[in-house]
Every structure is written in structure tokens, then in C-alpha cells.
Design a protein around this motif. Structure first.
Motif, PDB file in Angstrom:
ATOM      1  N   ASP A   1      -0.154   4.541   1.679  1.00  0.00           N
ATOM      2  CA  ASP A   1      -0.249   5.202   2.981  1.00  0.00           C
ATOM      3  C   ASP A   1      -0.756   4.269   4.083  1.00  0.00           C
ATOM      4  OD1 ASP A   1       0.623   7.726   2.065  1.00  0.00           O
ATOM      5  OD2 ASP A   1      -1.394   8.227   1.360  1.00  0.00           O
ATOM      6  N   THR A   2      -1.746   3.471   3.765  1.00  0.00           N
ATOM      7  CA  THR A   2      -2.345   2.583   4.760  1.00  0.00           C
ATOM      8  C   THR A   2      -3.001   1.414   4.035  1.00  0.00           C
ATOM      9  OG1 THR A   2      -3.754   2.531   6.750  1.00  0.00           O
ATOM     10  CG2 THR A   2      -4.606   3.725   4.851  1.00  0.00           C
ATOM     11  N   ASP A   3      -3.291   0.352   4.748  1.00  0.00           N
ATOM     12  CA  ASP A   3      -3.815  -0.869   4.147  1.00  0.00           C
ATOM     13  C   ASP A   3      -5.228  -0.634   3.597  1.00  0.00           C
ATOM     14  OD1 ASP A   3      -4.641  -3.452   3.516  1.00  0.00           O
ATOM     15  OD2 ASP A   3      -3.666  -4.342   5.256  1.00  0.00           O
TER      16      ASP A   3
ATOM     17  N   PRO B   1      -5.306  10.012   3.736  1.00  0.00           N
ATOM     18  CA  PRO B   1      -4.490   8.937   3.144  1.00  0.00           C
ATOM     19  C   PRO B   1      -5.024   8.499   1.790  1.00  0.00           C
ATOM     20  CG  PRO B   1      -4.858   8.510   5.480  1.00  0.00           C
ATOM     21  CD  PRO B   1      -5.716   9.692   5.126  1.00  0.00           C
TER      22      PRO B   1
ATOM     23  N   TYR C   1       0.849  -1.190   0.000  1.00  0.00           N
ATOM     24  CA  TYR C   1       0.000   0.000   0.000  1.00  0.00           C
ATOM     25  C   TYR C   1       0.879   1.232   0.000  1.00  0.00           C
ATOM     26  CZ  TYR C   1       0.889  -0.431   5.057  1.00  0.00           C
ATOM     27  OH  TYR C   1       1.482  -0.568   6.290  1.00  0.00           O
TER      28      TYR C   1
END
Length: 319
Positions: free
Chosen positions: A65-67, A86, A63
């Protein structure tokens, strides 16, 4: 029993690839189907292949920025789009607009979300509702069609273990997890297993739409109990690794007293539970950041017992 009795036909199906950008079987298959859609075309329904996290796919990373597979909750889907939001949250909102809205009558009927794992799980279907007769029948059909290749079913039906996955936008979410395959590479055997799972899944939907009769069925599932972390010291560093007797033994018995972890000092740490469990996602590379060495499951059965798939008639019982 006509499976279409009391249930509307499935008209819109999506196939997600690249929710995690370095899990390449789904990425490659979806890109192929975007150009050669005849392989997944079925009469009477739209089948839409879709790359869910294009920036992560471009960089071949999990990913940006984040999942992405953890942000399809109501809080994130409602957030105002700002410059510091994000990337994956913005992407989730876009996906929800295209394939949802989540929880609405307008949402896609089925979403298949394609994933690879570094764990020795083989072909695995992820089921999120033990009362969803449609997906129970689908899993049963896929398992029979894939024989002799095994196809396990992981049931995530525990409130504290559920997560806001991308597939949750659909009325019938289905996860497809195939491994072992290291992230960032392709294996022909793993890709072919995923391809065959999708062939039989779409065949089932077609048969369902055509009113084909499916008798009551029962499938063995592995119901998620809890996640198990690695042993750690006071600084949070891992102090033991998966024992060789557990490595590559997804879906196999772990009994009280069996080796579980192994320290560099040569000490074996045994499983001290009070019942037999069946580990999965054993030593999954992507789960080190999530502090998860493996997931404990217990065997159970999901059953579709009655004639109408339009009603919640399934039962979950301990095996």
C-alpha cells in the motif's frame, strides 16, 4: 580507551530484510539466517533476523500500500488500527511493538536494515547521527575490514531530508545499501558484499561487548544536501534522462558545468551549482515515483575524539 567505558553492552540486535520486498539480497540472507542462525550468532547477545514486509516479499514488490520505510513516524505509529489502515502502517506498528517502542529504553540496541539499490553505489552504510560514537566506530571498523572493497558512508543528518525509516526504532540505526542490483533478482557479488558487511558489523558489536579498545577515529562521509528531480514539463512528465557522463558515477565529483541530464532532442543540461557535489542514488529505479533523479551530497568527516562512547563527543566538519 575501552569502548565499553560508560556504555552498556549491546544485548539485542535485529537484522531486517524485505523492508522493500523486491530487494532480494536482504530477503534471501534473512531467510537463510532464520534457518541457519549459527552464522550470525555471537556470544552474549541476541541477534534476531526478521522479514519486515512479508506480503511484499511474497509478491516480490517494493510495497503493498505504501512505502514501509517512510511510515515509522509518531503519527503513523499512533494511528488506530482500522480495516482501511494501509498494510505497511499496520506492519510498522507491529514492528514498533516487537523491537521498540521507538525512542524508549526498551527498544533494541541496534537494527541493521538491508537494502539493494539499482544505483552504482557499491557497499554503503547509512548513518543518521554524526554524534553517535558507537556507529561511527562501527563504520570505521567495517571499512577497514572490507578493504580493498570500498565501503561508503552516507550521512542523513539534515532535518528536512530525514525520513521515518524502519531502522529508526533502534537506539543505533544502521542502513546497509548494496548495489547495483536490479530489483527482483539476485547477484552473487552484491549478496556476498552484504553478507560480509554484516559479518564485520556483528564482529564489531562482539568486540565492543568484550571491552576491546578502539582508538579515536575519523571517517569520511557523504552528507546529504538535497534531492534533485528530473526535468519535467507542465504535465509532470520527465523530459530528460541522466546523462551518460553521470550514469554509474555515484560518489564521484560533479562540478559546475558538468553534464547532468540529456534530452531526447539532444540537448545537454549541465549542473549549475556553485560547488562540487557528489551524487548518489543516481537513477535509482525505485525513486522515479519519489521524483528523485539523484541525491546531492558533500564530503565531510565524522570523528570520534574522546575516550567515552557514552557521551556525545563527535564532531562534524567540512572536508
Amino acid at each position: 580507551m575501552a569502548v565499553s567505558s560508560g556504555t552498556d553492552p549491546v544485548r539485542r540486535v535485529a537484522i531486517f530484510g524485505g523492508t522493500h520486498g523486491n530487494e532480494l539480497s536482504g530477503v534471501v540472507l534473512v531467510k537463510h539466517w532464520l534457518k541457519h542462525g549459527e552464522e550470525i550468532t555471537r556470544p552474549g547477545m541476541e541477534v534476531r533476523p526478521f522479514i519486515t514486509n512479508p506480503r511484499a516479499v511474497e509478491k516480490c514488490i517494493r510495497y503493498v500500500d505504501t512505502d514501509l520505510n517512510r511510515v515509522f513516524d509518531s503519527e503513523n505509529l499512533r494511528k488506530e488500527k482500522t480495516t482501511n489502515l494501509p498494510y505497511e502502517v499496520k506492519t510498522a506498528q507491529d514492528i514498533n511493538c516487537i523491537f521498540g517502542p521507538k525512542g524508549s529504553d526498551d527498544a533494541y540496541d541496534v537494527i541493521f536494515d538491508l537494502h539493494n539499490t539499482t544505483s552504482h553505489m557499491g557497499a554503503t552504510l547509512i548513518l543518521e547521527d554524526s554524534r553517535d560514537d558507537f556507529t561511527i566506530q562501527m563504520c570505521h571498523y567495517i571499512q577497514i575490514s572490507l578493504t580493498p572493497v570500498p565501503c561508503s558512508v552516507l550521512l542523513i543528518d539534515h532535518p528536512s531530508m530525514k525520513y521515518a525509516a524502519s531502522r529508526s526504532v533502534a537506539k543505533h540505526p544502521v542502513g546497509v545499501e548494496v548495489g547495483p542490483q536490479p530489483h527482483g533478482i539476485l547477484r552473487a557479488d552484491i549478496l556476498e558484499q552484504m553478507r560480509m558487511v554484516m559479518k564485520y558489523a556483528l564482529d564489531f558489536v562482539q568486540h565492543f561487548n568484550e571491552g576491546r579498545e578502539f582508538p579515536p577515529c575519523s571517517i569520511e562521509v557523504y552528507k546529504v544536501m538535497e534531492k534533485v528531480d528530473y526535468p519535467r514539463n507542465e504535465n509532470g512528465d520527465i523530459t530528460a534522462i541522466i546523462h551518460e557522463n553521470l550514469q554509474d558515477r555515484d560518489w564521484q565529483e560533479l562540478n559546475p558545468g558538468d553534464p547532468m541530464f540529456f534530452t531526447l532532442a539532444g540537448k545537454t543540461i549541465a549542473y549549475e551549482g556553485d560547488c562540487t557535489v557528489y551524487p548518489t542514488f543516481v537513477n535509482e529505479a525505485a525513486y522515479y515515483e519519489k521524483k528523485q533523479a539523484f541525491t546531492k551530497t558533500q564530503k565531510a568527516k565524522c570523528q570520534h575524539l574522546k575516550e567515552s562512547l557514552g557521551r556525545k563527543t563527535s564532531l562534524l566538519s567540512s572536508a
